[in-house]
Write a protein that holds these residues in place. Structure first.
Motif, short mmCIF file in Angstrom:
data_model
loop_
_atom_site.label_atom_id
_atom_site.label_comp_id
_atom_site.label_asym_id
_atom_site.label_seq_id
_atom_site.Cartn_x
_atom_site.Cartn_y
_atom_site.Cartn_z
N ASP A 1 -7.31 3.38 -15.37
CA ASP A 1 -6.31 3.60 -14.35
C ASP A 1 -6.69 2.76 -13.14
N LEU A 2 -5.81 2.72 -12.15
CA LEU A 2 -6.06 1.92 -10.95
C LEU A 2 -6.03 2.79 -9.71
N LYS A 3 -6.88 2.46 -8.77
CA LYS A 3 -6.90 3.12 -7.47
C LYS A 3 -6.26 2.15 -6.48
N ILE A 4 -5.29 2.63 -5.73
CA ILE A 4 -4.61 1.79 -4.73
C ILE A 4 -4.82 2.41 -3.36
N ASP A 5 -5.18 1.57 -2.42
CA ASP A 5 -5.32 1.98 -1.03
C ASP A 5 -4.57 0.95 -0.19
N GLY A 6 -3.30 1.21 0.03
CA GLY A 6 -2.45 0.25 0.72
C GLY A 6 -2.19 0.67 2.15
N VAL A 7 -2.90 0.03 3.06
CA VAL A 7 -2.74 0.32 4.50
C VAL A 7 -2.00 -0.84 5.13
N LEU A 8 -0.98 -0.51 5.90
CA LEU A 8 -0.22 -1.52 6.65
C LEU A 8 -0.70 -1.45 8.09
N LYS A 9 -1.22 -2.57 8.59
CA LYS A 9 -1.71 -2.64 9.96
C LYS A 9 -0.66 -3.35 10.80
N LEU B 1 0.55 3.46 3.35
CA LEU B 1 1.75 3.38 2.52
C LEU B 1 1.51 3.92 1.11
N VAL B 2 0.37 3.57 0.54
CA VAL B 2 0.06 3.98 -0.82
C VAL B 2 -1.40 4.38 -0.88
N LYS B 3 -1.69 5.50 -1.52
CA LYS B 3 -3.08 5.91 -1.68
C LYS B 3 -3.19 6.83 -2.88
N GLY B 4 -4.12 6.49 -3.77
CA GLY B 4 -4.36 7.39 -4.89
C GLY B 4 -4.67 6.65 -6.17
N ASP B 5 -4.85 7.44 -7.21
CA ASP B 5 -5.10 6.91 -8.55
C ASP B 5 -3.77 6.86 -9.30
N PHE B 6 -3.56 5.76 -10.03
CA PHE B 6 -2.31 5.55 -10.72
C PHE B 6 -2.57 5.03 -12.13
N THR B 7 -1.71 5.40 -13.06
CA THR B 7 -1.76 4.77 -14.36
C THR B 7 -1.36 3.32 -14.17
N THR B 8 -1.62 2.48 -15.16
CA THR B 8 -1.24 1.08 -15.02
C THR B 8 0.27 0.93 -14.88
N SER B 9 1.03 1.77 -15.55
CA SER B 9 2.49 1.72 -15.43
C SER B 9 2.95 2.10 -14.03
#
Length: 102
Positions: free
Chosen positions: A89-97, A18-26
């Motif tokens: 910054d934040l790295k998000i790796d959002g996997v939906l199983k 669903l979500v993957k990558g580097d993001f600013t805090t905002s």
């Protein structure tokens, strides 16, 4: 362009990125809060539907889930605030199983 292969009936579990990558805090805040808020709204709608069918229904399990999600939202907000204070910054790796229910 090649299309992805259709899901086979034998595949009992799927993973959706669903979500993957580097993001600013905002950006991270917007993505994470939107996901959690969507889930909270889903449960509120479910609770309302149940209540519409039966005004005496037990909404406690749904209320508890909403409270859990509100707590998770606070945890996420605190972490994002910490990252912001550190200038990171934040790295998000959002996997939906998803899998078939027994």
């Amino acid at each position: 362009m090649e299309t992805k292969e259709r899901v086979k009936k034998e595949q009992a579990t799927q993973h959706l990125q669903l979500v993957k990558g580097d993001f600013t805090t905002s950006e991270a805040s917007h993505v994470i809060m939107s996901l959690i808020d969507g889930k909270i709204n889903f449960h509120k709608f479910l609770r309302f539907q149940n209540w519409e069918r039966d005004h005496q229904c037990d909404t406690n399990p749904i209320d508890l889930r909403i409270a859990e999600l509100e707590k998770e939202k606070e945890v996420a907000r605190d972490f994002i605030d910490y990252a912001r204070s550190e200038g990171k910054d934040l790295k998000i790796d959002g996997v939906l199983k998803i899998s078939l229910s027994e």
